[in-house]
Design a protein around this motif. Structure first.
Motif: not given
Length: 163
Positions: A138-142, A100-116, A129-135
């Motif tokens: 996207l959260e990437f754990d660990d 499985r894979g996902i690609d997010i073009p950097l040009k489509r990224i609106n904001s980048v956040q993190f939490r721990h 946490i990456i906010e892009s043009a999608s609804d």
């Protein structure tokens, strides 16, 4: 281990390549140690019995099954999960037989956040946490070193010229 260059487009280079944080491997290692300890104890008890060889065989089969399911599979899953930042996109790949894979073009990224959490801060991981043009974001754990990854992504995003 570097990300395979043949999977990159022309002019793209890897900026960062990480696997999930090592904390994912703590339980599998503990399971391995527990299976070896209990298996050795039971094998020693059964060794002096007339049916000891059959007990050893049964213990070996059970132990092998437990080790494969609860140690080998998680380690392989960890090793085959990749979080990659290139000069053009963010890639996440996981899986051995079913990839499985996902690609997010950097040009489509609106904001980048993190939490721990406090524990994640101690061991050096977190959720990116990456906010892009999608609804949905996207959260990437660990993600190991999540604050550094956040800064690196922010730096890469600032290098993109508006189209």
């Amino acid at each position: 281990m570097a990300y395979p260059d043949e999977l990159l487009v022309e002019g793209e280079r890897v900026v960062m390549h990480k696997h999930p944080h090592w904390k994912m491997l703590v339980v599998p290692v503990l399971v391995l140690l527990l299976v070896v300890a209990i298996g050795s104890y039971l094998a020693a008890l059964a060794g002096s019995q007339t049916w000891g060889h059959w007990a050893w065989l049964a213990l070996a089969v059970v132990a092998l099954g437990l080790v494969i399911r609860f140690t080998v599979v998680p380690v392989v899953r960890w090793r085959t999960t990749h979080f990659v930042v290139t000069t053009r996109r963010v890639l996440v790949r996981e899986g051995v037989f079913t990839r499985r894979g996902i690609d997010i073009p950097l040009k489509r990224i609106n904001s980048v956040q993190f939490r721990h959490t406090i524990f994640e801060r101690i061991v050096g991981s977190g959720t990116l946490i990456i906010e892009s043009a999608s609804d949905e974001p996207l959260e990437f754990d660990d993600v190991p070193g999540v604050e550094k990854v956040h800064m690196l992504l922010y730096d890469e995003l600032s290098d993109i010229s508006p189209a």
